[in-house]
Design a protein around this motif. Structure first.
Motif, PDB file in Angstrom:
ATOM      1  N   SER A  84       0.855  -1.207   0.000  1.00  0.00           N
ATOM      2  CA  SER A  84       0.000   0.000   0.000  1.00  0.00           C
ATOM      3  C   SER A  84       0.880   1.242   0.000  1.00  0.00           C
ATOM      4  O   SER A  84       1.966   1.252   0.580  1.00  0.00           O
ATOM      5  N   THR A  85       0.382   2.282  -0.683  1.00  0.00           N
ATOM      6  CA  THR A  85       1.089   3.581  -0.652  1.00  0.00           C
ATOM      7  C   THR A  85       0.428   4.542   0.331  1.00  0.00           C
ATOM      8  O   THR A  85       0.869   5.688   0.462  1.00  0.00           O
ATOM      9  N   SER A  86      -0.626   4.079   1.016  1.00  0.00           N
ATOM     10  CA  SER A  86      -1.312   4.976   1.944  1.00  0.00           C
ATOM     11  C   SER A  86      -1.432   4.386   3.341  1.00  0.00           C
ATOM     12  O   SER A  86      -1.318   5.113   4.334  1.00  0.00           O
ATOM     13  N   SER A  87      -1.662   3.076   3.436  1.00  0.00           N
ATOM     14  CA  SER A  87      -1.882   2.475   4.750  1.00  0.00           C
ATOM     15  C   SER A  87      -0.584   1.922   5.299  1.00  0.00           C
ATOM     16  O   SER A  87       0.116   1.153   4.638  1.00  0.00           O
ATOM     17  N   ARG A  88      -0.307   2.310   6.543  1.00  0.00           N
ATOM     18  CA  ARG A  88       0.864   1.771   7.218  1.00  0.00           C
ATOM     19  C   ARG A  88       0.467   0.761   8.288  1.00  0.00           C
ATOM     20  O   ARG A  88       1.216   0.503   9.216  1.00  0.00           O
ATOM     21  N   THR A  89      -0.779   0.189   8.145  1.00  0.00           N
ATOM     22  CA  THR A  89      -1.234  -0.874   9.048  1.00  0.00           C
ATOM     23  C   THR A  89      -1.647  -2.086   8.214  1.00  0.00           C
ATOM     24  O   THR A  89      -2.037  -1.975   7.045  1.00  0.00           O
ATOM     25  N   PHE A  90      -1.574  -3.266   8.827  1.00  0.00           N
ATOM     26  CA  PHE A  90      -1.925  -4.542   8.196  1.00  0.00           C
ATOM     27  C   PHE A  90      -2.777  -5.298   9.197  1.00  0.00           C
ATOM     28  O   PHE A  90      -2.320  -5.660  10.286  1.00  0.00           O
ATOM     29  N   THR A  91      -4.076  -5.509   8.850  1.00  0.00           N
ATOM     30  CA  THR A  91      -5.028  -6.150   9.750  1.00  0.00           C
ATOM     31  C   THR A  91      -5.325  -7.557   9.231  1.00  0.00           C
ATOM     32  O   THR A  91      -5.715  -7.728   8.062  1.00  0.00           O
ATOM     33  N   THR A  92      -5.181  -8.560  10.097  1.00  0.00           N
ATOM     34  CA  THR A  92      -5.446  -9.958   9.722  1.00  0.00           C
ATOM     35  C   THR A  92      -5.826 -10.719  10.973  1.00  0.00           C
ATOM     36  O   THR A  92      -6.154 -10.104  12.006  1.00  0.00           O
ATOM     37  N   THR A  93      -5.804 -12.093  10.883  1.00  0.00           N
ATOM     38  CA  THR A  93      -6.105 -12.940  12.046  1.00  0.00           C
ATOM     39  C   THR A  93      -5.032 -14.014  12.155  1.00  0.00           C
ATOM     40  O   THR A  93      -4.292 -14.285  11.208  1.00  0.00           O
ATOM     41  N   THR A  94      -4.997 -14.633  13.345  1.00  0.00           N
ATOM     42  CA  THR A  94      -4.104 -15.782  13.541  1.00  0.00           C
ATOM     43  C   THR A  94      -4.840 -17.055  13.117  1.00  0.00           C
ATOM     44  O   THR A  94      -6.074 -17.104  13.102  1.00  0.00           O
ATOM     45  N   GLY A  95      -4.080 -18.043  12.755  1.00  0.00           N
ATOM     46  CA  GLY A  95      -4.672 -19.324  12.366  1.00  0.00           C
ATOM     47  C   GLY A  95      -3.788 -20.065  11.380  1.00  0.00           C
ATOM     48  O   GLY A  95      -2.778 -19.534  10.902  1.00  0.00           O
ATOM     49  N   SER A  96      -4.214 -21.256  11.053  1.00  0.00           N
ATOM     50  CA  SER A  96      -3.422 -22.131  10.170  1.00  0.00           C
ATOM     51  C   SER A  96      -4.015 -22.211   8.784  1.00  0.00           C
ATOM     52  O   SER A  96      -3.717 -23.126   8.024  1.00  0.00           O
ATOM     53  N   GLY A  97      -4.857 -21.264   8.438  1.00  0.00           N
ATOM     54  CA  GLY A  97      -5.555 -21.330   7.156  1.00  0.00           C
ATOM     55  C   GLY A  97      -4.720 -20.873   5.985  1.00  0.00           C
ATOM     56  O   GLY A  97      -5.189 -20.879   4.845  1.00  0.00           O
ATOM     57  N   GLY A  98      -3.485 -20.405   6.224  1.00  0.00           N
ATOM     58  CA  GLY A  98      -2.660 -19.941   5.112  1.00  0.00           C
ATOM     59  C   GLY A  98      -3.116 -18.585   4.629  1.00  0.00           C
ATOM     60  O   GLY A  98      -3.874 -17.876   5.281  1.00  0.00           O
ATOM     61  N   GLY A  99      -2.665 -18.217   3.442  1.00  0.00           N
ATOM     62  CA  GLY A  99      -3.031 -16.901   2.906  1.00  0.00           C
ATOM     63  C   GLY A  99      -2.489 -15.821   3.825  1.00  0.00           C
ATOM     64  O   GLY A  99      -1.316 -15.817   4.208  1.00  0.00           O
ATOM     65  N   LEU A 100      -3.354 -14.875   4.203  1.00  0.00           N
ATOM     66  CA  LEU A 100      -2.931 -13.769   5.067  1.00  0.00           C
ATOM     67  C   LEU A 100      -3.134 -14.063   6.538  1.00  0.00           C
ATOM     68  O   LEU A 100      -2.981 -13.178   7.376  1.00  0.00           O
ATOM     69  N   GLN A 101      -3.499 -15.360   6.903  1.00  0.00           N
ATOM     70  CA  GLN A 101      -3.530 -15.729   8.302  1.00  0.00           C
ATOM     71  C   GLN A 101      -2.110 -16.007   8.782  1.00  0.00           C
ATOM     72  O   GLN A 101      -1.287 -16.555   8.049  1.00  0.00           O
ATOM     73  N   VAL A 102      -1.855 -15.598  10.020  1.00  0.00           N
ATOM     74  CA  VAL A 102      -0.516 -15.767  10.586  1.00  0.00           C
ATOM     75  C   VAL A 102      -0.550 -16.953  11.527  1.00  0.00           C
ATOM     76  O   VAL A 102      -1.321 -16.973  12.495  1.00  0.00           O
ATOM     77  N   ASN A 103       0.306 -17.949  11.214  1.00  0.00           N
ATOM     78  CA  ASN A 103       0.335 -19.175  12.024  1.00  0.00           C
ATOM     79  C   ASN A 103       1.464 -19.088  13.048  1.00  0.00           C
ATOM     80  O   ASN A 103       2.328 -18.214  12.999  1.00  0.00           O
ATOM     81  N   ASN A 104       1.432 -20.046  13.950  1.00  0.00           N
ATOM     82  CA  ASN A 104       2.413 -20.094  15.029  1.00  0.00           C
ATOM     83  C   ASN A 104       3.825 -20.160  14.460  1.00  0.00           C
ATOM     84  O   ASN A 104       4.123 -20.951  13.565  1.00  0.00           O
ATOM     85  N   GLY A 105       4.710 -19.226  14.968  1.00  0.00           N
ATOM     86  CA  GLY A 105       6.122 -19.239  14.590  1.00  0.00           C
ATOM     87  C   GLY A 105       6.417 -18.512  13.300  1.00  0.00           C
ATOM     88  O   GLY A 105       7.587 -18.439  12.900  1.00  0.00           O
ATOM     89  N   GLU A 106       5.445 -17.954  12.614  1.00  0.00           N
ATOM     90  CA  GLU A 106       5.703 -17.271  11.362  1.00  0.00           C
ATOM     91  C   GLU A 106       6.197 -15.847  11.616  1.00  0.00           C
ATOM     92  O   GLU A 106       5.850 -15.218  12.616  1.00  0.00           O
ATOM     93  N   THR A 107       7.007 -15.365  10.659  1.00  0.00           N
ATOM     94  CA  THR A 107       7.591 -14.015  10.747  1.00  0.00           C
ATOM     95  C   THR A 107       6.820 -13.072   9.830  1.00  0.00           C
ATOM     96  O   THR A 107       6.619 -13.371   8.655  1.00  0.00           O
ATOM     97  N   VAL A 108       6.418 -11.932  10.413  1.00  0.00           N
ATOM     98  CA  VAL A 108       5.781 -10.875   9.635  1.00  0.00           C
ATOM     99  C   VAL A 108       6.812  -9.745   9.505  1.00  0.00           C
ATOM    100  O   VAL A 108       7.342  -9.267  10.511  1.00  0.00           O
ATOM    101  N   SER A 109       7.126  -9.349   8.249  1.00  0.00           N
ATOM    102  CA  SER A 109       8.139  -8.310   8.020  1.00  0.00           C
ATOM    103  C   SER A 109       7.505  -7.131   7.283  1.00  0.00           C
ATOM    104  O   SER A 109       6.462  -7.264   6.646  1.00  0.00           O
ATOM    105  N   ILE A 110       8.189  -5.978   7.414  1.00  0.00           N
ATOM    106  CA  ILE A 110       7.744  -4.753   6.748  1.00  0.00           C
ATOM    107  C   ILE A 110       8.912  -4.200   5.940  1.00  0.00           C
ATOM    108  O   ILE A 110      10.060  -4.206   6.393  1.00  0.00           O
ATOM    109  N   GLN A 111       8.613  -3.738   4.735  1.00  0.00           N
ATOM    110  CA  GLN A 111       9.601  -3.011   3.924  1.00  0.00           C
ATOM    111  C   GLN A 111       8.971  -1.676   3.563  1.00  0.00           C
ATOM    112  O   GLN A 111       7.893  -1.628   2.972  1.00  0.00           O
ATOM    113  N   VAL A 112       9.669  -0.550   3.937  1.00  0.00           N
ATOM    114  CA  VAL A 112       9.197   0.795   3.637  1.00  0.00           C
ATOM    115  C   VAL A 112      10.164   1.427   2.653  1.00  0.00           C
ATOM    116  O   VAL A 112      11.370   1.499   2.922  1.00  0.00           O
ATOM    117  N   GLN A 113       9.641   1.812   1.502  1.00  0.00           N
ATOM    118  CA  GLN A 113      10.478   2.451   0.480  1.00  0.00           C
ATOM    119  C   GLN A 113       9.958   3.854   0.218  1.00  0.00           C
ATOM    120  O   GLN A 113       8.790   4.043  -0.105  1.00  0.00           O
TER     121      GLN A 113
END
Length: 929
Positions: A759-788
């Motif tokens: 996104s060029t406007s939003s500096r937030t990322f809203t999702t849920t935890t779980g094992s469903g894959g996609g944009l769900q965050v599972n146990n032990g996974e790393t979420v990273s940010i790159q700002v250019q």
């Protein structure tokens, strides 16, 4: 009319008299009196029978009054038994007083003025009857005196006076005179008299019993009949206005003025003022509080009458003393030849008194002079009657001024004598000048005197050298003096004596200033030499003369650069000619010159980026070197020093960057500017390096180039809870700090480009935890940010998320023992799993029974209806799950009804002739038996 009925056991009782108590019997059975409430009656009863009779307490009397004070007929009885003897005896009659001797006490009100008839009637009843009824009734006329009206008059009529005035009061009658007059002040009796119907009051506070403002005067009057007149509405309230408290001042000195002087009187304390002089009104009453009399004599009195807004007045006076000189006396010149004098001459005689001044006060004298007979100034300090002035330089008038004085004031009016005049010949304005102020040996000297005199006689050192009508004398400056040859030398005195057309003489002289020796000037410098750097200070010192002047390239030095014989400057540039002129005491001069060269860096040159894009850098980038696009120039050799400054800082030298036209910066983390300074120097040893100590401190600077470094940005990746531990299926929000400018934010899960939010406007990322894959965050996974940012600078950060899947494991349980109970029973609830870190919340009907209990059991008591109990178990990570159990409570809705068709009245021993039937309505929510 008053009727009195009298009953007795006699044969003949009658009313013989009815008298009004306290009234005046003006005629038979006619009574006059003042208004009275109530009146009393004296009633006389007489026994006309030959034998005695009794007036008993049971016998009635009748009373009736007609007229202006009418009273309806009424009856009354006497209070005691009374016996009357036979007619003609001394006790055959008895007088009774109403109402004192009667049981009935009806009020007899005679407040109304006029005529009334009082009738008393009696009937004597016995076994034989009343033999004579003609005497049973008696009539009396009651006259209430007519009202006499009294009033109160006052003078002045408004009862308003100024304090100190008298107020006169008089009681006035509408008819005959009164028999008693009373005056009251504020309810207190002030005066009473049978004849005097007047009273006079003072309002002067110093008088005894004076009235005060607001006092109320009332009266009481006994009229001609002796009745108290109605004066309740007759009164007069006194208004006493205060007097003004005036002042009268004047601008004289302790009430004293000089004859002919005006005097201003100023009054205060009122609204209107009138002024008198010597008892004569001079200024009529007006609002003006000031007064200037046309004239005033010694000892006269000035009076002001001051009025306030109520018209009250007070007076003040001033007695004025007038100091007067009746004759100033006279003066003359004792020698008449003194009436005309030469300029600067003195008198041969004096100014003498021929008569003295006259005044009723003490006299002193002073002398005054004037150049025109109009404008006079004090002349000297003499107080004598005659004087002798000294040197005269202009026409003068003299007069003697007498001063008449008392202890407070000095007056000179009419004190000046007729002046005497002394004429002075105009001054011959003699000046003696030379054609020069000083001379060198051999120069011509021309001495000139002022024109206009008859003769001029010149002298050299007191020796006459020329006498004629010619006003000039010529001589030659020499080392020695010779009057025959008209040679003069230094310090010779040349003088002239002139005589004007009136025979008055004047002298003047002049001293010759001449030199008898030459000059040998010289010029030295500090520092020694004729070459300096631009901006360096150089000091030139002159010698060989008495005074000096300097020139720089034909112009005078700047103000303040020359002090005495020293010229100090730091403003020279290029090639300069310094010219010194030396003078001796006689104005003779000689000149010398010197040439000074100034070296300087004339151009700083220019510097530039090797790579233009380096003008903007990411934090920590290393730019390409700075190049010289144009080298510096100077009058001699050039060397360089590089300087830098960070944004907002000061310039500082770069130690490693000297003697070079280019510079290679290191990696930069802050916006930094660079410039190059060029210094001129003298390459004494010829090696091309500024190492011989002759480098000038003045410099020329290049342009400035700036590397704009983007500020260091820290994304600061965080979660909405600030933690990295979450429960399964929980919402989670990742956010980073805001970056300036146009920015792209890329959130990536576990490095998978397919699992990104860009996104060029939003500096937030809203999702849920779980094992469903996609944009769900599972146990032990790393979420990273790159700002250019828009400069291409990239900033990164990351977080590892821990997910607790407790809710999805199905571990919790709830057991109710028992699960079916009767109303009012208890149930033990047991939860699972158990162990450290678990808490238990039991609830029913939306209300918690116990919250976050570490104990897995709970007893629910006195259950009267079916309930659903919910259990929430929370583990040590705060993750929870729910389970419910139903507790059943069987209950009858009612006992039902029964009926029968049989007769409900039976004989003993009989049975029913029909069945009793139930309707089965006793069923409950459970089974019923």
């Amino acid at each position: 009319m008053l009727f009195f009925a009298l009953f007795s056991s006699g044969q003949d009782l009658g009313i013989t008299k009815v008298a009004v108590v306290g009234a005046t019997e003006t005629n038979s059975d006619e009574y006059s009196f003042c208004p009275t409430n109530p009146i009393s009656l004296d009633i006389t009863v007489t026994n006309y029978a030959d034998s005695g009779d009794n007036i008993s307490t049971t016998l009635s009397f009748t009373i009736e009054i007609t007229g202006v004070n009418s009273q309806t007929l009424f009856t009354a009885t006497v209070t005691n038994l009374v016996s009357l003897t036979a007619s003609g005896t001394t006790t055959s009659s008895r007088t009774f007083r109403y109402p004192d001797d009667f049981t009935t006490s009806t009020n007899l009100n005679f407040s109304n003025r006029g005529i009334s008839t009082i009738t008393v009637s009696t009937t004597s009843v016995s076994s034989t009857g009343d033999v004579n009824t003609d005497n049973d009734a008696h009539r009396t006329t009651a006259i209430v005196y007519p009202e006499e009206i009294f009033s109160l008059s006052v003078s002045p009529s408004s009862a308003t006076v100024c304090q100190g005035a008298q107020i006169y009061f008089q009681i006035n009658s509408s008819g005959a005179s009164a028999t008693l007059y009373k005056f009251f002040v504020q309810g207190a009796l002030e005066q009473q008299s049978a004849t005097d119907n007047t009273i006079t009051f003072s309002t002067d506070p110093s008088d005894p019993n004076a009235l005060s403002n607001g006092d109320k005067v009332t009266i009481e009057v006994l009229d001609s009949n002796g009745c108290l007149a109605n004066t309740s509405s007759v009164s007069q309230t006194v208004i006493i206005n205060t007097l003004p408290d005036p002042t009268l001042t004047n601008n004289a000195t302790n009430d004293a003025i000089c004859s002919g002087d005006s005097i201003l009187f100023t009054a205060s304390g009122g609204t209107e003022y009138e002024f008198f002089v010597g008892g004569t009104l001079e200024q009529s009453k007006s609002s003006s509080n000031t007064f200037i009399p046309a004239g005033i004599a010694n000892g006269q009195e000035v009076k002001v009458v001051v009025y306030n807004g109520q018209g009250c007045s007070s007076e003040r006076t001033n007695t004025i003393k007038v100091i007067e000189i009746t004759d100033p006396g006279s003066i003359v010149l004792s020698n008449s030849n003194d009436s005309k004098l030469c300029y600067g001459a003195t008198m041969t005689g004096s100014i003498s008194s021929t008569s003295l001044a006259s005044s009723t006060n003490s006299i002193t004298y002073r002398w005054e002079s004037s150049s025109n007979g109009t404008d006079w100034q004090l002349f000297g300090t003499s107080t004598s009657t005659s004087i002798t002035p000294t040197v005269f330089f202009s026409d003068k008038y003299f007069r003697r001024v007498a001063t008449a004085s008392n202890i407070d004031l000095n007056c000179t009016s009419n004190g000046a004598t007729v002046p005497v005049f002394i004429e002075v010949n105009p001054e011959f304005s003699l000046t003696l000048t030379t054609n020069e102020s000083s001379y060198c040996v051999g120069e011509n000297i021309l001495v000139s005197a002022s024109a206009g005199a008859a003769t001029y006689t010149f002298f050299v050192n007191g020796n006459q050298v020329q006498s004629s009508s010619v006003r000039t004398y010529a001589a030659t400056a020499s080392a020695s003096t010779s009057t025959p040859t008209n040679d003069v030398s230094n310090n010779d005195q040349i003088s002239v004596l002139v005589t004007d057309s009136s025979g008055c003489t004047y002298t003047s002289s002049i001293t010759v200033v001449a030199s008898d020796s030459g000059l040998n000037p010289s010029l030295t410098t500090n520092p020694v030499g004729s070459v300096i750097c631009k901006g360096d200070q150089i000091e030139f010192t002159a010698s060989g003369g008495v005074s000096y002047t300097f020139e720089v390239n034909g112009n005078p030095p700047a103000f303040g650069e020359v002090v005495g014989n020293v010229y100090t400057t730091s403003t020279l540039s290029g090639t300069n000619e310094i010219r010194l002129t030396a003078f001796n005491n006689y104005g003779c001069s000689e000149t010398v010159t010197m040439t000074v060269e100034v070296i300087e860096a004339t151009e700083g040159g220019t510097i530039a980026f090797t790579t233009a894009s380096d003008a903007t850098l990411c934090n920590g980038d290393n730019p390409d070197p700075i190049v010289s696009s144009a080298d510096a120039s100077s009058t001699h050799s050039v060397t360089y020093v590089w300087q830098s400054k960070v944004d907002g800082g000061s310039w500082t030298p770069i130690a490693s960057a000297t003697d070079t036209a280019t510079f290679d910066p290191a990696a930069l983390t802050i916006t930094t500017s660079y410039r190059r300074l060029a210094y001129a120097y003298i390459d004494t040893n010829g090696d091309g390096i500024a190492n011989d100590g002759t480098t000038c401190s003045d410099y020329a600077e290049s342009n400035t180039i700036t590397f704009n470094v983007n500020p260091l940005y820290d994304p600061g990746l965080t979660t909405n809870s600030g933690l990295t531990q979450y429960c399964d299926e929980s919402p989670i929000i990742f956010s980073v700090a805001a970056a300036s400018g146009s920015v792209t934010y890329t959130f990536t899960i576990d490095g998978d480009a397919a699992r990104q939010q860009v996104s060029t406007s939003s500096r937030t990322f809203t999702t849920t935890t779980g094992s469903g894959g996609g944009l769900q965050v599972n146990n032990g996974e790393t979420v990273s940010i790159q700002v250019q940012d828009n400069n291409g600078c990239i900033y990164t950060d990351s977080i590892v998320i821990q997910v607790d899947d407790f809710a999805s494991l199905g571990l919790i349980s709830l057991n109710a023992n028992p699960s079916i109970i009767c109303s009012g029973g208890d149930v033990l609830l047991t939860a699972g799993p158990t162990g450290a870190g678990y808490t238990y919340t039991f609830s029913t009907g939306g209300s918690n029974l116990i919250t976050n209990s570490p104990t897995p059991t709970f007893t629910l008591t006195n259950i009267t209806e079916e309930k659903i109990v919910t259990l929430e178990v929370t583990n040590a990570n705060g993750c929870s799950d729910l389970v419910s159990v139903t507790i059943f409570v069987p209950r009858l809705n009612s006992g039902g009804t029964i009926s029968t068709t049989a007769s409900l009245t039976l004989c003993l021993g009989d049975g029913l002739n029909a069945d009793i039937i139930g309707d089965g309505s006793s069923l409950s929510t459970a089974s019923a038996t």
